[in-house]
Scaffold this motif. Structure first.
Motif, PDB file in Angstrom:
ATOM      1  N   LEU A  75       3.163 -23.924 -24.197  1.00  0.00           N
ATOM      2  CA  LEU A  75       1.705 -23.925 -24.247  1.00  0.00           C
ATOM      3  C   LEU A  75       1.178 -25.332 -24.015  1.00  0.00           C
ATOM      4  O   LEU A  75       1.654 -26.296 -24.628  1.00  0.00           O
ATOM      5  CB  LEU A  75       1.213 -23.430 -25.607  1.00  0.00           C
ATOM      6  CG  LEU A  75       1.716 -22.062 -26.066  1.00  0.00           C
ATOM      7  CD1 LEU A  75       1.230 -21.778 -27.485  1.00  0.00           C
ATOM      8  CD2 LEU A  75       1.243 -20.967 -25.117  1.00  0.00           C
ATOM      9  N   GLN A  80      -3.297 -22.967 -27.883  1.00  0.00           N
ATOM     10  CA  GLN A  80      -2.982 -22.319 -29.155  1.00  0.00           C
ATOM     11  C   GLN A  80      -4.259 -22.015 -29.932  1.00  0.00           C
ATOM     12  O   GLN A  80      -4.365 -20.978 -30.592  1.00  0.00           O
ATOM     13  CB  GLN A  80      -2.047 -23.194 -29.984  1.00  0.00           C
ATOM     14  CG  GLN A  80      -1.378 -22.460 -31.118  1.00  0.00           C
ATOM     15  CD  GLN A  80      -0.214 -23.239 -31.712  1.00  0.00           C
ATOM     16  OE1 GLN A  80      -0.073 -24.429 -31.469  1.00  0.00           O
ATOM     17  NE2 GLN A  80       0.627 -22.570 -32.486  1.00  0.00           N
ATOM     18  N   TRP A  84      -3.256 -18.076 -28.070  1.00  0.00           N
ATOM     19  CA  TRP A  84      -2.016 -17.827 -27.331  1.00  0.00           C
ATOM     20  C   TRP A  84      -0.819 -18.351 -28.100  1.00  0.00           C
ATOM     21  O   TRP A  84      -0.893 -19.370 -28.786  1.00  0.00           O
ATOM     22  CB  TRP A  84      -2.089 -18.470 -25.949  1.00  0.00           C
ATOM     23  CG  TRP A  84      -3.135 -17.857 -25.073  1.00  0.00           C
ATOM     24  CD1 TRP A  84      -4.355 -18.382 -24.744  1.00  0.00           C
ATOM     25  CD2 TRP A  84      -3.065 -16.577 -24.450  1.00  0.00           C
ATOM     26  NE1 TRP A  84      -5.050 -17.507 -23.948  1.00  0.00           N
ATOM     27  CE2 TRP A  84      -4.286 -16.397 -23.741  1.00  0.00           C
ATOM     28  CE3 TRP A  84      -2.103 -15.569 -24.403  1.00  0.00           C
ATOM     29  CZ2 TRP A  84      -4.559 -15.243 -23.002  1.00  0.00           C
ATOM     30  CZ3 TRP A  84      -2.367 -14.427 -23.660  1.00  0.00           C
ATOM     31  CH2 TRP A  84      -3.576 -14.272 -22.978  1.00  0.00           C
ATOM     32  N   ARG A  85       0.295 -17.624 -27.972  1.00  0.00           N
ATOM     33  CA  ARG A  85       1.540 -17.994 -28.661  1.00  0.00           C
ATOM     34  C   ARG A  85       2.714 -17.841 -27.704  1.00  0.00           C
ATOM     35  O   ARG A  85       2.702 -16.992 -26.795  1.00  0.00           O
ATOM     36  CB  ARG A  85       1.767 -17.093 -29.886  1.00  0.00           C
ATOM     37  CG  ARG A  85       0.674 -17.160 -30.942  1.00  0.00           C
ATOM     38  CD  ARG A  85       0.657 -18.508 -31.662  1.00  0.00           C
ATOM     39  NE  ARG A  85      -0.350 -18.540 -32.737  1.00  0.00           N
ATOM     40  CZ  ARG A  85      -1.602 -18.948 -32.568  1.00  0.00           C
ATOM     41  NH1 ARG A  85      -2.016 -19.349 -31.365  1.00  0.00           N
ATOM     42  NH2 ARG A  85      -2.447 -18.962 -33.581  1.00  0.00           N
ATOM     43  N   GLU A  86       3.734 -18.641 -27.904  1.00  0.00           N
ATOM     44  CA  GLU A  86       4.959 -18.466 -27.141  1.00  0.00           C
ATOM     45  C   GLU A  86       5.517 -17.069 -27.392  1.00  0.00           C
ATOM     46  O   GLU A  86       5.504 -16.578 -28.523  1.00  0.00           O
ATOM     47  CB  GLU A  86       5.982 -19.532 -27.523  1.00  0.00           C
ATOM     48  CG  GLU A  86       5.593 -20.934 -27.082  1.00  0.00           C
ATOM     49  CD  GLU A  86       6.653 -21.967 -27.440  1.00  0.00           C
ATOM     50  OE1 GLU A  86       7.789 -21.571 -27.768  1.00  0.00           O
ATOM     51  OE2 GLU A  86       6.344 -23.179 -27.378  1.00  0.00           O
TER      52      GLU A  86
END
Length: 351
Positions: A75, A80, A84-86
């Motif tokens: 990211l 974040q 959004w997240r891995e």
């Protein structure tokens, strides 16, 4: 994650190579995704053939590809905070518009007035590097969460499905309309589903060969363009009146002329296919019958809208997938895509 990745590179028109390139790093509001599935688009074939010199792409060497799905592995700054997240599964689209011009502010970012200007706009796989690689960087404006019901292969078709929904919306379909679709390729078949979503009572697909057979298998009325006059056939199916709306998805002069002639008085033709040559149209009937011809470019927010319809099966993306290839066999995948006798509709490439 390694420091290099496998990448498809078009060295010059029709000259392809699979090479090792550095894994890119995401910048502010960007993510790095592990690309799992890429769908070959007709625009890719034209671009690789050199049909849009100096425009798509601006120069060679170049990496094409813009219909894809995968998962986030890194990211960039600011992403974040946007949630959004891995590990998030995403589908991608191509237009990374400026966001500040009048068209972007109005929500028509596909018509960004800063198109192609460095630092303001890029279109992945067109005038910026595409996704036929192990990893790809995208701005968060260009990724959408993939519903649990959809796999990566179907996710790679979310972009053309959004384009199909956009052309259906540009057609101004009203509940109960009769819609004709010219062109039974992937976008045409997706547009036929989109027409039903928009309220069409009848959808007639005009095409030929195995793709038209697939349209029939999906339950659409069909007209074989090689079996006689397709305009007369559509008029016969509509009691001599013609179609309320035509969605032109083939992008050749002949089909556009058919489409305009198939229209009922007061009808509208929305054209998403991009001809590589000019088209001569008679405008007398355009005036006297108050016909409309509108262009339809890419999509403008329809990705979010089309994904739920893909998830519940009303947009039947998975039924269009006919072939799979590893990235190392891209030349064979492209040859299969270009071969009208191959039975190909949607070809998925796996980096």
């Amino acid at each position: 994650m390694t420091q290099t990745m496998q990448t498809l590179v078009v060295l010059e028109p029709r000259v392809l190579d699979i090479t090792e390139t550095p894994v890119p790093e995401p910048g502010p509001l960007e993510v790095l995704a592990r690309v799992r599935s890429v769908s070959i688009c007709g625009t890719d074939a034209h671009l690789i053939n050199g049909d849009y010199p100096g425009f798509w792409p601006e120069r060679f060497p170049f990496t094409p590809g813009h219909e894809w799905a995968g998962e986030l592995v890194a990211l960039g700054p600011g992403t974040q905070a946007l949630g959004w997240r891995e590990g998030d599964r995403v589908a991608g689209t191509s237009h990374n518009a400026c966001g500040v011009c009048q068209k972007c502010v109005e929500g028509r970012y596909n018509l960004c007035e800063n198109y192609g200007k460095p630092g303001l706009h890029k279109q992945y796989g067109h005038n910026a590097q595409g996704v036929n690689a192990t990893y790809a960087v995208h701005n968060v404006k260009c990724i959408f969460r993939l519903p649990d019901e959809l796999g990566f292969d179907e996710g790679a078709i979310a972009d053309p499905a959004s384009i199909a929904l956009h052309v259906a919306r540009r057609g101004g379909i009203q509940p109960g309309d009769t819609v004709a679709v010219t062109g039974a390729g992937a976008v045409g078949l997706l547009a036929a589903d989109a027409a039903l979503i928009c309220g069409a009572a009848r959808v007639i697909v005009v095409g030929r060969g195995y793709r038209l057979e697939r349209a029939a298998g999906l339950g659409f009325e069909t007209v074989d363009s090689t079996a006689g006059d397709p305009v007369a056939a559509v008029r016969e199916l509509t009691g001599g009146l013609g179609a309320d709306v035509v969605l032109e998805c083939a992008g050749v002069p002949e089909t556009l002329m058919w489409g305009m002639d198939m229209l009922r008085r007061g009808g509208r033709c929305a054209m998403v296919g991009i001809p590589t040559e000019d088209v001569a149209l008679s405008v007398q009937r355009l005036v006297l019958d108050e016909l409309e011809l509108v262009g339809s470019r890419a999509s403008a927010g329809e990705m979010r809208r089309v994904l739920p319809f893909m998830a519940d099966g009303r947009v039947r993306a998975g039924e269009l997938i006919t072939h799979h290839f590893p990235l190392a066999e891209y030349e064979q995948a492209l040859a299969t895509f270009n071969d009208r006798s191959s039975g190909a509709v949607k070809i998925i490439v796996h980096p």
